[in-house]
Design a protein around this motif. Structure first.
Motif, PDB file in Angstrom:
ATOM      1  N   GLY B  83     -79.421 -26.105-110.373  1.00 34.32           N
ATOM      2  CA  GLY B  83     -78.939 -27.704-111.120  1.00 34.32           C
ATOM      3  C   GLY B  83     -78.911 -27.364-112.253  1.00 34.32           C
ATOM      4  N   GLU B  84     -78.976 -29.186-112.735  1.00 32.31           N
ATOM      5  CA  GLU B  84     -79.018 -29.604-114.135  1.00 32.31           C
ATOM      6  C   GLU B  84     -80.103 -30.063-114.966  1.00 32.31           C
ATOM      7  OE1 GLU B  84     -75.092 -31.802-116.658  1.00 32.31           O
ATOM      8  OE2 GLU B  84     -76.088 -32.937-114.326  1.00 32.31           O
ATOM      9  N   VAL B  85     -80.409 -29.710-116.078  1.00 36.19           N
ATOM     10  CA  VAL B  85     -81.087 -29.521-117.264  1.00 36.19           C
ATOM     11  C   VAL B  85     -80.581 -30.743-118.085  1.00 36.19           C
ATOM     12  CG1 VAL B  85     -83.564 -29.530-118.172  1.00 36.19           C
ATOM     13  CG2 VAL B  85     -82.780 -28.141-116.119  1.00 36.19           C
ATOM     14  N   ILE B  86     -81.252 -31.522-117.908  1.00 36.31           N
ATOM     15  CA  ILE B  86     -80.945 -33.118-119.541  1.00 36.31           C
ATOM     16  C   ILE B  86     -81.837 -33.500-119.636  1.00 36.31           C
ATOM     17  CG2 ILE B  86     -80.049 -35.134-119.645  1.00 36.31           C
ATOM     18  CD1 ILE B  86     -78.264 -34.613-116.953  1.00 36.31           C
ATOM     19  N   GLU B  87     -81.717 -33.158-121.301  1.00 39.66           N
ATOM     20  CA  GLU B  87     -82.928 -34.035-122.065  1.00 39.66           C
ATOM     21  C   GLU B  87     -82.369 -35.025-122.930  1.00 39.66           C
ATOM     22  OE1 GLU B  87     -84.474 -30.534-124.706  1.00 39.66           O
ATOM     23  OE2 GLU B  87     -86.318 -31.501-124.816  1.00 39.66           O
ATOM     24  N   THR B  88     -83.807 -36.137-122.747  1.00 45.23           N
ATOM     25  CA  THR B  88     -83.175 -37.252-123.450  1.00 45.23           C
ATOM     26  C   THR B  88     -84.427 -38.185-123.764  1.00 45.23           C
ATOM     27  OG1 THR B  88     -81.800 -39.862-123.181  1.00 45.23           O
ATOM     28  CG2 THR B  88     -83.637 -39.118-121.651  1.00 45.23           C
ATOM     29  N   SER B  89     -84.006 -39.233-124.569  1.00 44.38           N
ATOM     30  CA  SER B  89     -85.064 -39.425-125.559  1.00 44.38           C
ATOM     31  C   SER B  89     -85.650 -40.601-124.580  1.00 44.38           C
ATOM     32  CB  SER B  89     -84.654 -40.934-125.980  1.00 44.38           C
ATOM     33  OG  SER B  89     -84.070 -42.076-125.592  1.00 44.38           O
ATOM     34  N   PRO B  90     -87.363 -41.220-124.400  1.00 45.59           N
ATOM     35  CA  PRO B  90     -87.646 -42.095-123.221  1.00 45.59           C
ATOM     36  C   PRO B  90     -88.028 -42.973-123.410  1.00 45.59           C
ATOM     37  CG  PRO B  90     -89.507 -40.682-125.089  1.00 45.59           C
ATOM     38  CD  PRO B  90     -88.033 -40.368-125.649  1.00 45.59           C
ATOM     39  N   ASP B  91     -87.326 -43.909-123.941  1.00 46.86           N
ATOM     40  CA  ASP B  91     -86.479 -44.880-123.969  1.00 46.86           C
ATOM     41  C   ASP B  91     -85.191 -44.960-123.111  1.00 46.86           C
ATOM     42  OD1 ASP B  91     -88.107 -46.413-125.927  1.00 46.86           O
ATOM     43  OD2 ASP B  91     -86.634 -46.861-127.492  1.00 46.86           O
ATOM     44  N   ILE B  92     -84.662 -43.774-123.245  1.00 42.21           N
ATOM     45  CA  ILE B  92     -83.352 -43.903-121.705  1.00 42.21           C
ATOM     46  C   ILE B  92     -83.803 -43.671-120.934  1.00 42.21           C
ATOM     47  CG2 ILE B  92     -81.695 -42.479-121.737  1.00 42.21           C
ATOM     48  CD1 ILE B  92     -80.612 -42.711-124.561  1.00 42.21           C
ATOM     49  N   LEU B  93     -84.931 -42.783-120.777  1.00 45.18           N
ATOM     50  CA  LEU B  93     -85.576 -42.030-120.090  1.00 45.18           C
ATOM     51  C   LEU B  93     -86.298 -43.661-118.698  1.00 45.18           C
ATOM     52  CD1 LEU B  93     -85.828 -40.261-117.270  1.00 45.18           C
ATOM     53  CD2 LEU B  93     -88.026 -39.438-118.817  1.00 45.18           C
ATOM     54  N   SER B  94     -87.153 -44.963-119.516  1.00 42.73           N
ATOM     55  CA  SER B  94     -87.286 -45.765-119.260  1.00 42.73           C
ATOM     56  C   SER B  94     -86.376 -46.608-118.321  1.00 42.73           C
ATOM     57  CB  SER B  94     -87.751 -46.361-119.888  1.00 42.73           C
ATOM     58  OG  SER B  94     -88.436 -47.695-120.016  1.00 42.73           O
ATOM     59  N   LYS B  95     -85.434 -46.501-119.617  1.00 44.19           N
ATOM     60  CA  LYS B  95     -84.235 -47.695-118.854  1.00 44.19           C
ATOM     61  C   LYS B  95     -83.428 -47.293-117.308  1.00 44.19           C
ATOM     62  CE  LYS B  95     -79.384 -49.348-119.694  1.00 44.19           C
ATOM     63  NZ  LYS B  95     -78.304 -49.032-121.002  1.00 44.19           N
ATOM     64  N   ILE B  96     -83.186 -45.364-116.817  1.00 42.41           N
ATOM     65  CA  ILE B  96     -82.693 -44.934-116.069  1.00 42.41           C
ATOM     66  C   ILE B  96     -83.693 -45.398-114.743  1.00 42.41           C
ATOM     67  CG2 ILE B  96     -82.504 -42.805-115.125  1.00 42.41           C
ATOM     68  CD1 ILE B  96     -81.843 -41.041-117.721  1.00 42.41           C
ATOM     69  N   THR B  97     -85.086 -45.096-114.970  1.00 41.87           N
ATOM     70  CA  THR B  97     -85.837 -45.476-114.002  1.00 41.87           C
ATOM     71  C   THR B  97     -86.779 -47.087-113.505  1.00 41.87           C
ATOM     72  OG1 THR B  97     -87.692 -44.667-115.435  1.00 41.87           O
ATOM     73  CG2 THR B  97     -87.067 -42.689-114.400  1.00 41.87           C
ATOM     74  N   GLY B  98     -86.690 -47.403-114.806  1.00 46.35           N
ATOM     75  CA  GLY B  98     -87.011 -49.074-114.700  1.00 46.35           C
ATOM     76  C   GLY B  98     -88.053 -49.655-115.046  1.00 46.35           C
ATOM     77  N   LYS B  99     -89.126 -47.976-115.548  1.00 41.35           N
ATOM     78  CA  LYS B  99     -90.793 -48.336-115.671  1.00 41.35           C
ATOM     79  C   LYS B  99     -90.708 -48.395-117.190  1.00 41.35           C
ATOM     80  CE  LYS B  99     -94.902 -46.439-113.645  1.00 41.35           C
ATOM     81  NZ  LYS B  99     -95.097 -44.615-113.303  1.00 41.35           N
ATOM     82  N   ASP B 100     -92.041 -49.488-117.782  1.00 41.93           N
ATOM     83  CA  ASP B 100     -92.122 -49.151-118.817  1.00 41.93           C
ATOM     84  C   ASP B 100     -92.860 -48.040-119.450  1.00 41.93           C
ATOM     85  OD1 ASP B 100     -90.805 -51.770-119.214  1.00 41.93           O
ATOM     86  OD2 ASP B 100     -92.821 -52.958-118.737  1.00 41.93           O
ATOM     87  N   ASN B 101     -93.430 -47.547-118.862  1.00 41.85           N
ATOM     88  CA  ASN B 101     -94.179 -46.416-119.695  1.00 41.85           C
ATOM     89  C   ASN B 101     -93.601 -45.181-118.722  1.00 41.85           C
ATOM     90  OD1 ASN B 101     -95.640 -47.992-121.381  1.00 41.85           O
ATOM     91  ND2 ASN B 101     -97.004 -48.496-120.088  1.00 41.85           N
ATOM     92  N   PRO B 102     -92.467 -44.976-118.929  1.00 41.08           N
ATOM     93  CA  PRO B 102     -91.662 -43.720-118.343  1.00 41.08           C
ATOM     94  C   PRO B 102     -92.589 -42.739-117.746  1.00 41.08           C
ATOM     95  CG  PRO B 102     -90.661 -43.929-120.313  1.00 41.08           C
ATOM     96  CD  PRO B 102     -91.840 -45.017-119.882  1.00 41.08           C
ATOM     97  N   GLN B 103     -92.589 -41.533-116.744  1.00 36.77           N
ATOM     98  CA  GLN B 103     -93.617 -40.536-117.273  1.00 36.77           C
ATOM     99  C   GLN B 103     -92.377 -39.491-117.979  1.00 36.77           C
ATOM    100  OE1 GLN B 103     -95.698 -39.356-114.833  1.00 36.77           O
ATOM    101  NE2 GLN B 103     -96.060 -41.011-113.263  1.00 36.77           N
ATOM    102  N   ALA B 104     -92.634 -38.250-118.067  1.00 37.06           N
ATOM    103  CA  ALA B 104     -92.375 -37.297-119.218  1.00 37.06           C
ATOM    104  C   ALA B 104     -91.160 -36.495-118.148  1.00 37.06           C
ATOM    105  CB  ALA B 104     -92.872 -36.539-119.929  1.00 37.06           C
TER     106      ALA B 104
END
Lengths: 275, 275
Positions: B83-104
């Motif tokens: 599988g692929e492992v991606i690392e990104t900022s909490p802001d971008i992860l929040s944008k992906i999941t649509g959750k204000d306080n994103p999980q890590a």
């Protein structure tokens, strides 16, 4: 002229009308708190409210709605009580309530007294208690379940979602008008509870007994905790009865509103069995 | 070099990165359907998934996260499986999941086979069935309850919300990975059900018996209907058992996920009593 034509209705056609802005602002907690008012929508819900003695101060009707005898009665009652009747487009009503497919009618109600002192615990055998419940949908669902099990009301402990939010009112399906609602900090609630009869019950993994055979006693206060953290240990230990529900899978907890319902229905059956 | 440093991680820093767009698109049903993939978030949920044999094809980690042994294990397992492992900022992860306080952490999973044929009804004594359930939160809550009562899975009849939506996956608290899920039209389901052992049960007001004393039998299929309309009459009449729950207040129905839970726990108790 038909009777419905002689009542004064104010027609609002502009999205930027100050009344529209004021109504729409009631979707936000700080504006509800400042105004002491909240929104509820739908003919069935507003009819339930009227039958429980709650009339809206402002009634908002969508143009092009289908006529309905209950709607005509509602409008007459609001006008007779000195309330305001507004007519506006479905689009503007949708903007006010934030719902894509708006109901044909919405109302603005005065918030109720939510002090513990306003509760009469002798009025019902079951009361629901929520601690730091954050989801307004869960909160409204608990009100709806409380109505179904004949609970007296819902007591909100510590920092809960607002029972007068549009989401909570909607999920309550009208029970926001039939159930008493009180808000208190834990210490205040504990003092009030111990000042009279009352069995405090919570689902717990600590020294708990099986929920199907526990000795429930009226008035029974069924408490659930925050969606993520559950109840603080000190609150669980302050309970008169800790009960455990089967958890057959990987999870160790239920959705908070589901836990309240499963336990609430069990308490209802347990109390009736004893009668 | 520590072992975690030798695995290849792709770092994404831009909101407009095509991978971010593709991941974010999985919040929409049409894109999920086209890709056959869905999003799940949170270390606990992804760990549950792994322990149930489901590894994400893509693992997305937030920069600045706290290290955690389970997260390291998860990353190693994903990398080992190709599988692929991606690392990104909490802001971008929040944008992906649509959750204000994103999980890590979030993962992209392949959707499961949801054909009725994939279900083995002998695997569990209880199955939940939802008909035209529209709220993904209710659907996820039913999955969570199913896990708790030891159900085999959830069967979705007619036009239900998507069990792979972010909201349903979130509300399921991981049960989307432990419960089987099938989707079918009513006629298809009825044919499958009657092709083997199975008692179909629904809460109903029509010729129903009290839910506390009804003769539940395994495998028991507990069905609830659409949030607004309930079950079609024909579906209720096709049930082997119609049961009624006390409704002490003004309302004549419960929230769908609540009804499934109260009835599901009752079936569990009824079946265990008989054992």
């Amino acid at each position: 002229m038909a009777p419905s034509d002689i009542r004064p209705r104010r027609l609002i056609t502009g999205f930027s009308n100050p009344t529209v802005k004021a109504l729409r602002a009631l979707r936000e907690k700080k504006h509800r708190k400042a105004a002491g008012k909240f929104l509820a929508e739908g003919l069935r819900l507003l009819t339930d409210a009227r039958e429980c003695g709650h009339l809206p101060e402002v009634l908002v009707l969508a143009t092009g709605r289908d006529p309905h005898p209950l709607l005509a009665e509602l409008e007459a009652a609001v006008a007779a009580a000195g309330g305001e009747v507004i007519e506006t487009s479905p689009d503007i009503l949708s903007k006010i309530t934030g719902k894509d497919n708006p109901q044909a009618v919405a109302g603005v109600f005065a918030e109720f007294n939510t002090s513990l002192a306003s509760l009469d615990r002798s009025r019902a055998d079951i009361w629901l208690v929520a601690q730091a419940l954050r989801d307004p949908g869960n909160l409204g669902t608990m009100l709806r379940t409380g109505d179904a099990i004949g609970a007296g009301g819902l007591i909100l402990i510590d920092d809960c979602a607002d029972p007068f939010s549009v989401e909570a009112v909607r999920a309550s399906m009208g029970a926001v008008f039939t159930q008493s609602i009180a808000r208190a900090e834990w210490s205040e609630f504990e003092g009030w509870l111990r000042g009279g009869a009352g069995q405090l019950v919570a689902a717990s993994l600590r020294e708990a007994q099986p929920y199907r055979v526990a000795p429930y006693a009226a008035p029974c206060f069924v408490m659930v905790g925050n969606e993520s953290r559950g109840l603080p240990e000190a609150y669980e230990m302050a309970c008169d009865l800790r009960v455990t529900m089967p958890m057959k899978g990987r999870a160790d907890s239920l959705n908070a509103a589901v836990a309240a319902a499963v336990l609430g229905y069990e308490v209802l059956a347990g109390l009736e069995q004893r009668d």
